[in-house]
Design an enzyme around this catalytic site. Structure first.
Site, PDB file in Angstrom:
ATOM      1  N   GLU A  83       0.833  -1.192   0.000  1.00 51.63           N
ATOM      2  CA  GLU A  83       0.000   0.000   0.000  1.00 51.63           C
ATOM      3  C   GLU A  83       0.871   1.245   0.000  1.00 51.63           C
ATOM      4  OE1 GLU A  83      -2.924  -0.015   3.098  1.00 51.63           O
ATOM      5  OE2 GLU A  83      -3.661  -1.991   2.548  1.00 51.63           O
TER       6      GLU A  83
ATOM      7  N   ASP B 229      -3.476   3.880  -1.219  1.00 47.51           N
ATOM      8  CA  ASP B 229      -4.307   3.933  -0.016  1.00 47.51           C
ATOM      9  C   ASP B 229      -4.878   5.334   0.170  1.00 47.51           C
ATOM     10  OD1 ASP B 229      -5.459   2.879   2.286  1.00 47.51           O
ATOM     11  OD2 ASP B 229      -3.704   3.252   3.518  1.00 47.51           O
TER      12      ASP B 229
ATOM     13  N   GLU C 282     -12.660   1.007   2.341  1.00 46.67           N
ATOM     14  CA  GLU C 282     -12.149   0.887   3.709  1.00 46.67           C
ATOM     15  C   GLU C 282     -13.201   1.365   4.710  1.00 46.67           C
ATOM     16  OE1 GLU C 282      -7.495   1.692   3.737  1.00 46.67           O
ATOM     17  OE2 GLU C 282      -8.626   3.443   3.071  1.00 46.67           O
TER      18      GLU C 282
END
Length: 158
Positions: free
Chosen positions: A30, A60, A117
């Site tokens: 990430e 990310d 997320e």
């Protein structure tokens, strides 16, 4: 090993991945812009070297203000991870939904997979499914695990 030391980093990652029963193709690195990248040519070469070894690459914090479109263009990620700020209560916000829909289209155009997320509510999950977001992470699915290892001279890897 920092990302500048691709050989050392990949050796370290392979060692820990093998110990966990994982191949490099099962590992996604990430990238976040919380630490600024100033030498894009060198950084891109390092990322390309790691990708050639079989590692996946994710950007990310998309939508959080950390990950810029410049980093997406430079890294050409395999995954875009959409920040919890866009996901939280998405079922209640036409603006968040519109933003995420635009980012999903971007991901499709650059052949990247989407990961949402911070999915915590069933309503968020249902909205994301309707939007054809293929992957999610968050408390709705599982609390964070304690599986982690440390890359010397780098942050913990989870």
């Amino acid at each position: 090993h920092g990302i500048a030391d691709v050989e050392g980093l990949s050796t370290h990652l392979v060692k820990h991945a093998e110990a966990a029963g994982l191949a490099p193709s099962n590992v996604v690195l990430e990238i976040t812009e919380r630490v600024a990248v100033t030498a894009w040519n060198d950084f891109r070469k390092r990322i390309d070297d790691l990708r050639a070894l079989g590692y996946g690459v994710a950007i990310d914090d998309m939508g959080a203000g950390y990950s810029s479109l410049h980093s997406v263009a430079e890294v050409e990620p395999d995954f875009l991870k959409f920040d919890i700020a866009l996901v939280r209560d998405i079922h209640l916000s036409p603006i968040k939904r519109g933003l995420l829909e635009s980012l999903v289209l971007l991901a499709e155009r650059i052949d990247a997979q989407v990961i949402a997320e911070g999915v915590e509510k069933e309503e968020e999950f249902e909205t994301l499914r309707e939007m054809k977001v293929p992957f999610g992470q968050g408390y709705l699915f599982s609390p964070p695990t304690s599986l982690a290892f440390h890359v010397p001279d780098g942050p913990p890897v989870r």
